[in-house]
Design a protein around this motif. Structure first.
Motif, PDB file in Angstrom:
ATOM      1  N   MET A  92       0.839  -1.192   0.000  1.00  0.00           N
ATOM      2  CA  MET A  92       0.000   0.000   0.000  1.00  0.00           C
ATOM      3  C   MET A  92       0.872   1.239   0.000  1.00  0.00           C
ATOM      4  O   MET A  92       2.073   1.183   0.231  1.00  0.00           O
ATOM      5  N   SER A  93       0.244   2.374  -0.274  1.00  0.00           N
ATOM      6  CA  SER A  93       0.931   3.655  -0.309  1.00  0.00           C
ATOM      7  C   SER A  93       0.924   4.304   1.073  1.00  0.00           C
ATOM      8  O   SER A  93      -0.023   4.117   1.848  1.00  0.00           O
ATOM      9  N   PRO A  94       1.945   5.108   1.393  1.00  0.00           N
ATOM     10  CA  PRO A  94       1.924   5.840   2.668  1.00  0.00           C
ATOM     11  C   PRO A  94       0.833   6.887   2.740  1.00  0.00           C
ATOM     12  O   PRO A  94       0.513   7.378   3.820  1.00  0.00           O
ATOM     13  N   GLU A  95       0.222   7.239   1.587  1.00  0.00           N
ATOM     14  CA  GLU A  95      -0.869   8.212   1.579  1.00  0.00           C
ATOM     15  C   GLU A  95      -2.243   7.558   1.684  1.00  0.00           C
ATOM     16  O   GLU A  95      -3.250   8.260   1.629  1.00  0.00           O
ATOM     17  N   SER A  96      -2.295   6.251   1.846  1.00  0.00           N
ATOM     18  CA  SER A  96      -3.561   5.520   1.783  1.00  0.00           C
ATOM     19  C   SER A  96      -4.104   5.246   3.184  1.00  0.00           C
ATOM     20  O   SER A  96      -3.441   4.628   4.008  1.00  0.00           O
ATOM     21  N   ALA A  97      -5.328   5.691   3.412  1.00  0.00           N
ATOM     22  CA  ALA A  97      -5.980   5.493   4.708  1.00  0.00           C
ATOM     23  C   ALA A  97      -7.003   4.370   4.609  1.00  0.00           C
ATOM     24  O   ALA A  97      -7.729   4.245   3.615  1.00  0.00           O
ATOM     25  N   PHE A  98      -7.072   3.563   5.653  1.00  0.00           N
ATOM     26  CA  PHE A  98      -8.039   2.473   5.700  1.00  0.00           C
ATOM     27  C   PHE A  98      -9.422   3.039   6.026  1.00  0.00           C
ATOM     28  O   PHE A  98      -9.636   3.592   7.105  1.00  0.00           O
ATOM     29  N   VAL A  99     -10.354   2.875   5.111  1.00  0.00           N
ATOM     30  CA  VAL A  99     -11.735   3.275   5.361  1.00  0.00           C
ATOM     31  C   VAL A  99     -12.438   2.181   6.153  1.00  0.00           C
ATOM     32  O   VAL A  99     -13.248   2.448   7.045  1.00  0.00           O
ATOM     33  N   THR A 100     -12.145   0.948   5.815  1.00  0.00           N
ATOM     34  CA  THR A 100     -12.652  -0.218   6.529  1.00  0.00           C
ATOM     35  C   THR A 100     -11.450  -0.966   7.126  1.00  0.00           C
ATOM     36  O   THR A 100     -10.308  -0.551   6.964  1.00  0.00           O
TER      37      THR A 100
END
Length: 248
Positions: A92-100
């Motif tokens: 995953m990317s360091p800019e990616s937030a887990f929505v679930t």
């Protein structure tokens, strides 16, 4: 160790600082490590100071000491895979937030369906858009949505195909190629709608474009590889300096 989260990192400290606050509870779970692969050294000091504020997360940080322009993340991801110890790898990317609960959903799917890979659904938003949504990542998760940008799969399956193809030098195609080669080894790909990730940025997203249309030969390399294995021995060893290791 059940899961290694592998992040290829290239000059994203401002975004990473804000997204880490959101993802930290998932990263700190037992049986999870986070492997950050800095593909150039300019933000090493800032990353090191940041991760020390989250001592409950099992960090491993590997740094490339040679600065260079942006390049496909294949080499950085492979360095992370080779340094990971988890049974499974989530890229995953360091800019990616887990929505679930992305890690939990992915691992549960693979446990119930051995021999598969879980693909997340990724949407794009700015931090201002999340703020306008009352801080709700779920509300900010809107179309367009893509199944590129994240994959969770058994580490042994990535090792078997020698990871991402390190010979790619243009924007795009590396994810497609990896997926084709995984399928060549009977690793079945499952896009999971509930595995939702929001890629966050400071400004509205500007899609990186290739400088020119890929040649037919390059396109064939992406979608019709001659072998499931992409690289010779020594893949994932472009750089090796470990700046931080939770096991030490």
């Amino acid at each position: 160790m059940n899961l290694s989260v592998v992040m290829p990192y290239f000059k994203r400290i401002r975004e990473f600082q804000r997204v880490l606050l959101l993802n930290a509870p998932y990263f700190a779970r037992p049986g999870t490590e986070v492997v950050i692969v800095l593909d150039e050294p300019s933000e090493e000091g800032e990353v090191m100071r940041l991760v020390r504020d989250f001592p409950s997360i099992r960090w491993r940080i590997i740094v490339n000491d040679f600065d260079h322009p942006w390049r496909p993340p294949c080499r950085a991801i492979n360095v992370g895979v080779r340094n990971a110890i988890g049974e499974h790898v989530l890229v995953m990317s360091p800019e990616s937030a887990f929505v679930t609960d992305v890690p939990g959903i992915a691992l549960a799917h693979i446990a119930a369906n051995p021999g598969t890979a879980a693909l997340g659904h990724v949407a794009f938003a700015t931090f201002d858009q999340v703020e306008s949504a009352g801080g709700s990542l779920a509300t900010a998760f809107t179309e367009p949505v893509t199944i590129y940008g994240s994959i969770c799969v058994a580490r042994e399956r990535l090792n078997a195909i020698h990871g991402y193809d390190e010979s790619f030098d243009q924007w795009g195609g590396d994810d497609d190629n990896l997926r084709v080669r995984l399928m060549m080894t009977d690793t079945y790909l499952f896009p999971l709608e509930d595995m939702r990730i929001l890629h966050l940025s400071l400004e509205p997203r500007q899609v990186r474009q290739a400088s020119a249309m890929p040649s037919p030969e390059y396109t064939q390399r992406i979608f019709s590889p001659s072998s499931a294995q992409a690289n010779p021995e020594g893949w994932g060893e472009s750089f090796k300096r470990i700046a931080f290791d939770w096991r030490r």
